[in-house]
Design an enzyme around this catalytic site. Structure first.
Site, short mmCIF file in Angstrom:
data_model
loop_
_atom_site.label_atom_id
_atom_site.label_comp_id
_atom_site.label_asym_id
_atom_site.label_seq_id
_atom_site.Cartn_x
_atom_site.Cartn_y
_atom_site.Cartn_z
N SER A 107 0.47 -0.99 0.27
CA SER A 107 0.53 0.23 0.02
C SER A 107 0.72 1.02 0.78
O SER A 107 1.97 0.61 0.80
CB SER A 107 -1.31 0.10 1.56
OG SER A 107 -1.61 1.00 1.14
N TYR A 119 -1.61 -0.52 10.44
CA TYR A 119 -1.74 -1.29 8.68
C TYR A 119 -0.63 -0.58 8.38
O TYR A 119 0.12 -1.21 7.97
CB TYR A 119 -3.11 -0.38 8.67
CG TYR A 119 -2.97 -1.17 7.18
CD1 TYR A 119 -3.72 -1.59 7.28
CD2 TYR A 119 -2.61 0.35 6.04
CE1 TYR A 119 -3.97 -2.60 5.42
CE2 TYR A 119 -2.98 -0.43 4.62
CZ TYR A 119 -3.02 -1.52 4.35
OH TYR A 119 -4.00 -1.63 3.08
N1 LIG Z 1 -8.78 -1.61 -0.89
C1 LIG Z 1 -8.02 -0.33 -1.10
O1 LIG Z 1 -8.21 0.19 -0.89
C2 LIG Z 1 -6.55 -1.58 -0.54
C3 LIG Z 1 -6.02 0.16 -0.67
C4 LIG Z 1 -4.10 -0.54 -0.60
C5 LIG Z 1 -3.47 -1.88 -0.56
N2 LIG Z 1 -4.67 -2.67 -0.55
C6 LIG Z 1 -4.44 -4.63 0.24
O2 LIG Z 1 -5.47 -4.89 -0.80
C7 LIG Z 1 -5.15 -5.68 -0.17
C8 LIG Z 1 -6.45 -7.09 -0.77
O3 LIG Z 1 -6.89 -5.67 0.56
P1 LIG Z 1 -8.61 -5.70 0.26
O4 LIG Z 1 -8.73 -4.52 -0.16
O5 LIG Z 1 -9.50 -6.43 -1.32
O6 LIG Z 1 -9.67 -5.87 1.03
P2 LIG Z 1 -10.82 -7.06 1.92
O7 LIG Z 1 -11.54 -7.15 0.82
O8 LIG Z 1 -11.36 -6.96 2.74
O9 LIG Z 1 -9.95 -8.64 1.41
C9 LIG Z 1 -8.55 -8.41 2.57
C10 LIG Z 1 -9.12 -9.95 2.43
O10 LIG Z 1 -8.36 -10.65 3.65
C11 LIG Z 1 -8.71 -11.58 4.42
N3 LIG Z 1 -8.51 -11.26 5.46
C12 LIG Z 1 -8.46 -10.20 7.21
N4 LIG Z 1 -8.23 -10.66 7.99
C13 LIG Z 1 -8.13 -12.31 8.33
C14 LIG Z 1 -7.67 -14.30 9.01
N5 LIG Z 1 -6.99 -13.12 10.21
N6 LIG Z 1 -7.40 -14.74 8.07
C15 LIG Z 1 -7.28 -15.29 6.78
N7 LIG Z 1 -7.85 -14.11 5.69
C16 LIG Z 1 -8.20 -12.48 6.78
C17 LIG Z 1 -10.48 -11.54 4.56
O11 LIG Z 1 -10.41 -12.32 4.64
P3 LIG Z 1 -12.63 -12.45 5.11
O12 LIG Z 1 -13.41 -12.11 3.96
O13 LIG Z 1 -12.45 -13.78 5.36
O14 LIG Z 1 -12.62 -11.30 6.35
C18 LIG Z 1 -10.44 -10.69 3.08
O15 LIG Z 1 -10.66 -11.75 1.94
C19 LIG Z 1 -4.68 -5.85 1.46
O16 LIG Z 1 -3.38 -6.35 1.46
C20 LIG Z 1 -4.58 -4.83 1.36
O17 LIG Z 1 -4.05 -3.98 2.27
C21 LIG Z 1 -5.67 -2.67 -1.12
#
Ligand SMILES: NC(=O)c1ccc[n+]([C@@H]2O[C@H](COP(=O)([O-])OP(=O)(O)OC[C@H]3O[C@@H](n4cnc5c(N)ncnc54)[C@H](OP(=O)(O)O)[C@@H]3O)[C@@H](O)[C@H]2O)c1
Length: 301
Positions: free
Chosen positions: A116, A150
């Site tokens: 990120s 984070y």
């Molecule tokens: N969204 C943004 O704007 C953004 C910006 C910069 C970087 N990112 C990065 O992109 C990546 C994907 O994030 P996202 O935006 O797609 O968010 P998301 O929809 O919340 O996806 C995160 C995933 O992590 C899983 N997770 C969380 N806690 C867990 C645990 N204890 N054990 C196993 N799995 C777990 C969640 O599973 P559950 O479905 O079971 O909760 C979910 O599938 C992350 O690394 C995030 O930091 C996102």
């Protein structure tokens, strides 16, 4: 990302905690037989160990690893292993999984840390950079803010990328970090209504979820990146990470802390055979340090 890989005939091992979400993806994929679900709770190193063992038992080479899971905006909580949750889920457990399955990575495997841009917002004092301690990573309650936790976890991922880039120097293995996009309306913002509102407000200006998958997938698969390693990407383009994330010596120090935490857990758990394995890892880490200075100059990251 899973759907995209599946459409191109990849067999995908999904290490995730939610069987319903995994099933949903499976049911909406073109070739569901190529998907395999491993129930994994990243807030528990025991669960990660179980998944690693199951993956090792498949006895199949792995070409691509995408370390994608994360939590954001949590109040201060500890995991089963007594560590701050964002640190363990976003970094430590995923790194532990990678370490455990390293021996089944194919010789030219690619590893992608989903990162990120917010890693830039961490500033550490010179003292902290020179002698980081566990509290800097697994932040105690009195110093905790969810954003800081984070950002630290994302910084750790970038530093681990540099360590692995060095460790895999002159092998075919490659490692990259990818920023998917900012304010992408996923479930990431679910933990606080203010973030939900902010991400909803930003929806017209941010990437869609499919667009956000493109940079990690680019890093995982693009032939353009042959021969490169330890680089950070955003919008499918090379981007300079923060100065702190590029601090090569710091990446070794964080690696030592990571090792100490894992070793502490392994020795206190019943997985006695793992201690020997982690000792091997420590010895390898010591060998790395011996010629650290000479090799730093030849390191291209
Ligand atoms: N969204 C943004 O704007 C953004 C910006 C910069 C970087 N990112 C990065 O992109 C990546 C994907 O994030 P996202 O935006 O797609 O968010 P998301 O929809 O919340 O996806 C995160 C995933 O992590 C899983 N997770 C969380 N806690 C867990 C645990 N204890 N054990 C196993 N799995 C777990 C969640 O599973 P559950 O479905 O079971 O909760 C979910 O599938 C992350 O690394 C995030 O930091 C996102």
């Amino acid at each position: 990302m899973t759907r995209c890989m599946n459409a191109r005939d990849c067999s995908v091992l999904m290490a995730c905690r939610n069987p319903y979400a995994a099933n949903f993806v499976k049911n909406t994929c073109a070739k569901p037989d190529l998907l395999h679900f491993y129930e994994t709770n990243l807030a528990s190193l025991k669960s990660v160990k179980k998944t690693s063992d199951e993956i090792l038992n498949r006895n199949q080479k792995i070409d691509i690893v995408i370390l994608n899971a994360a939590v954001f905006g949590l109040p201060w909580t500890l995991t089963d292993d007594g560590l701050e949750t964002s640190f363990q889920v976003n970094y430590l457990s995923q790194y532990y999984l990678l370490m455990n399955i390293e021996k089944v990575l194919s010789p030219n495997a690619r590893v992608v840390f989903v990162s990120s841009e917010s890693h830039r917002n961490i500033t550490w004092s010179m003292e902290e950079v020179l002698a980081p301690n566990v509290d800097l990573l697994s932040i105690p309650k009195e110093k905790y803010t969810s954003i800081k936790a984070y950002n630290v976890s994302k910084l750790c991922g970038l530093l681990a990328m540099h360590y692995l880039g060095y460790r895999w120097l002159n092998t075919g293995k490659q490692v990259f970090s990818a920023h998917p996009g900012s304010f992408v309306k996923t479930k990431l913002c679910r933990n606080w209504w203010v973030y939900e509102a902010l991400y909803s407000f930003m929806l017209p200006f941010s990437k869609s979820i499919s667009q956000a998958a493109s940079t990690p997938l680019y890093c995982a698969t693009s032939p353009e990146l042959e021969g490169l390693s330890a680089l950070y990407f955003k919008d499918c383009q090379r981007c300079e990470e923060s100065e702190l994330a590029k601090d090569f010596h710091l990446s070794f120090r964080i690696q030592d802390l990571t090792y100490d935490l894992l070793r502490e857990w392994i020795s206190s758990s019943e997985e006695v055979t793992q201690v020997a394995q982690t000792d091997e890892y420590r010895d390898q880490r010591k060998d790395d340090s011996m010629d650290e200075n000479t090799l730093i100059s030849s390191y291209s990251g």
